[in-house]
Scaffold this motif. Structure first.
Motif, PDB file in Angstrom:
ATOM      1  N   HIS A  28       0.858  -1.191   0.000  1.00 23.53           N
ATOM      2  CA  HIS A  28       0.000   0.000   0.000  1.00 23.53           C
ATOM      3  C   HIS A  28       0.892   1.238   0.000  1.00 23.53           C
ATOM      4  CE1 HIS A  28       1.026  -0.324   4.246  1.00 23.53           C
ATOM      5  NE2 HIS A  28       0.538   0.885   4.461  1.00 23.53           N
ATOM      6  N   SER A  29       0.305   2.368  -0.371  1.00 23.56           N
ATOM      7  CA  SER A  29       1.057   3.614  -0.431  1.00 23.56           C
ATOM      8  C   SER A  29       0.248   4.753   0.160  1.00 23.56           C
ATOM      9  CB  SER A  29       1.413   3.952  -1.878  1.00 23.56           C
ATOM     10  OG  SER A  29       2.229   2.950  -2.435  1.00 23.56           O
ATOM     11  N   LEU A  30       0.966   5.793   0.595  1.00 22.33           N
ATOM     12  CA  LEU A  30       0.354   6.991   1.159  1.00 22.33           C
ATOM     13  C   LEU A  30       0.931   8.210   0.456  1.00 22.33           C
ATOM     14  CD1 LEU A  30       0.855   6.131   4.941  1.00 22.33           C
ATOM     15  CD2 LEU A  30      -1.230   5.795   3.594  1.00 22.33           C
ATOM     16  N   ALA A  31       0.100   9.230   0.287  1.00 22.28           N
ATOM     17  CA  ALA A  31       0.566  10.501  -0.246  1.00 22.28           C
ATOM     18  C   ALA A  31       0.066  11.604   0.667  1.00 22.28           C
ATOM     19  CB  ALA A  31       0.044  10.721  -1.665  1.00 22.28           C
ATOM     20  N   LEU A  32       0.901  12.613   0.864  1.00 26.44           N
ATOM     21  CA  LEU A  32       0.564  13.766   1.689  1.00 26.44           C
ATOM     22  C   LEU A  32       0.581  14.997   0.806  1.00 26.44           C
ATOM     23  CD1 LEU A  32       0.148  15.070   4.520  1.00 26.44           C
ATOM     24  CD2 LEU A  32       2.655  15.217   4.658  1.00 26.44           C
ATOM     25  N   THR A  33      -0.481  15.806   0.886  1.00 27.08           N
ATOM     26  CA  THR A  33      -0.541  17.026   0.079  1.00 27.08           C
ATOM     27  C   THR A  33      -0.050  18.225   0.886  1.00 27.08           C
ATOM     28  OG1 THR A  33      -2.798  17.607   0.704  1.00 27.08           O
ATOM     29  CG2 THR A  33      -2.532  16.116  -1.192  1.00 27.08           C
ATOM     30  N   ALA A  34       0.225  19.310   0.191  1.00 23.30           N
ATOM     31  CA  ALA A  34       0.694  20.538   0.840  1.00 23.30           C
ATOM     32  C   ALA A  34      -0.334  21.051   1.843  1.00 23.30           C
ATOM     33  CB  ALA A  34       0.990  21.600  -0.211  1.00 23.30           C
ATOM     34  N   GLY A  35      -1.601  20.759   1.635  1.00 20.56           N
ATOM     35  CA  GLY A  35      -2.650  21.185   2.555  1.00 20.56           C
ATOM     36  C   GLY A  35      -2.824  20.271   3.761  1.00 20.56           C
ATOM     37  N   GLY A  36      -1.979  19.254   3.887  1.00 19.77           N
ATOM     38  CA  GLY A  36      -2.044  18.349   5.029  1.00 19.77           C
ATOM     39  C   GLY A  36      -3.072  17.242   4.910  1.00 19.77           C
ATOM     40  N   ARG A  37      -3.487  16.934   3.707  1.00 22.26           N
ATOM     41  CA  ARG A  37      -4.440  15.844   3.478  1.00 22.26           C
ATOM     42  C   ARG A  37      -3.684  14.569   3.130  1.00 22.26           C
ATOM     43  NH1 ARG A  37      -6.835  19.221   5.761  1.00 22.26           N
ATOM     44  NH2 ARG A  37      -8.503  20.496   4.944  1.00 22.26           N
ATOM     45  N   VAL A  38      -4.220  13.434   3.567  1.00 24.05           N
ATOM     46  CA  VAL A  38      -3.584  12.139   3.309  1.00 24.05           C
ATOM     47  C   VAL A  38      -4.448  11.332   2.348  1.00 24.05           C
ATOM     48  CG1 VAL A  38      -2.774   9.980   4.336  1.00 24.05           C
ATOM     49  CG2 VAL A  38      -2.493  12.137   5.582  1.00 24.05           C
ATOM     50  N   TRP A  39      -3.810  10.729   1.379  1.00 19.57           N
ATOM     51  CA  TRP A  39      -4.449   9.843   0.408  1.00 19.57           C
ATOM     52  C   TRP A  39      -3.790   8.477   0.528  1.00 19.57           C
ATOM     53  CZ3 TRP A  39      -8.052  11.734  -3.325  1.00 19.57           C
ATOM     54  CH2 TRP A  39      -8.292  13.103  -3.235  1.00 19.57           C
ATOM     55  N   SER A  40      -4.563   7.409   0.393  1.00 23.07           N
ATOM     56  CA  SER A  40      -4.000   6.061   0.482  1.00 23.07           C
ATOM     57  C   SER A  40      -4.580   5.179  -0.611  1.00 23.07           C
ATOM     58  CB  SER A  40      -4.276   5.457   1.867  1.00 23.07           C
ATOM     59  OG  SER A  40      -5.658   5.283   2.076  1.00 23.07           O
ATOM     60  N   TRP A  41      -3.806   4.151  -0.966  1.00 22.27           N
ATOM     61  CA  TRP A  41      -4.263   3.185  -1.956  1.00 22.27           C
ATOM     62  C   TRP A  41      -3.439   1.916  -1.833  1.00 22.27           C
ATOM     63  CZ3 TRP A  41      -1.230   7.314  -2.808  1.00 22.27           C
ATOM     64  CH2 TRP A  41      -0.064   7.162  -3.527  1.00 22.27           C
ATOM     65  N   GLY A  42      -4.006   0.835  -2.367  1.00 21.50           N
ATOM     66  CA  GLY A  42      -3.330  -0.458  -2.327  1.00 21.50           C
ATOM     67  C   GLY A  42      -4.131  -1.491  -1.573  1.00 21.50           C
ATOM     68  N   TRP A  43      -3.432  -2.472  -1.046  1.00 19.64           N
ATOM     69  CA  TRP A  43      -4.019  -3.596  -0.317  1.00 19.64           C
ATOM     70  C   TRP A  43      -4.456  -3.122   1.064  1.00 19.64           C
ATOM     71  CZ3 TRP A  43      -1.918  -7.483   3.308  1.00 19.64           C
ATOM     72  CH2 TRP A  43      -2.642  -8.679   3.285  1.00 19.64           C
ATOM     73  N   ALA A  44      -5.598  -3.588   1.541  1.00 20.29           N
ATOM     74  CA  ALA A  44      -6.132  -3.079   2.814  1.00 20.29           C
ATOM     75  C   ALA A  44      -6.647  -4.175   3.725  1.00 20.29           C
ATOM     76  CB  ALA A  44      -7.247  -2.084   2.527  1.00 20.29           C
TER      77      ALA A  44
END
Length: 79
Positions: A28-44
């Motif tokens: 799985h992977s995580l991404a953080l935006t400049a606005g402090g939001r977290v996005w995730s995707w992959g196996w859960a």
């Protein structure tokens, strides 16, 4: 895209967001935006995406459980 990638690839679902950090776990992977939001995707299977379920996400999905909080770092582990 469900194919393994040998080289980095632009994630179109995040193209309109200013991503400042990315962390990759075992499946799985995580991404953080400049606005402090977290996005995730992959196996859960163990709920590691933070969406309150164990549904696999093929595309990045905003982690709503963190709405209203400004996150400053992300780190994905093995599970």
């Amino acid at each position: 895209d469900q194919q393994n990638q040998l080289l980095p690839k632009r994630i179109e679902a995040l193209a309109c967001h200013s991503v400042v950090a990315v962390s990759a776990g075992g499946a799985h992977s995580l991404a953080l935006t400049a606005g402090g939001r977290v996005w995730s995707w992959g196996w859960a299977y163990f709920g590691q995406l933070g969406h309150g379920d164990n549904e696999e996400q093929l595309l990045p999905r905003k982690v709503e459980a963190l709405a209203g909080q400004r996150i400053i770092a992300v780190s994905a582990g093995e599970s």
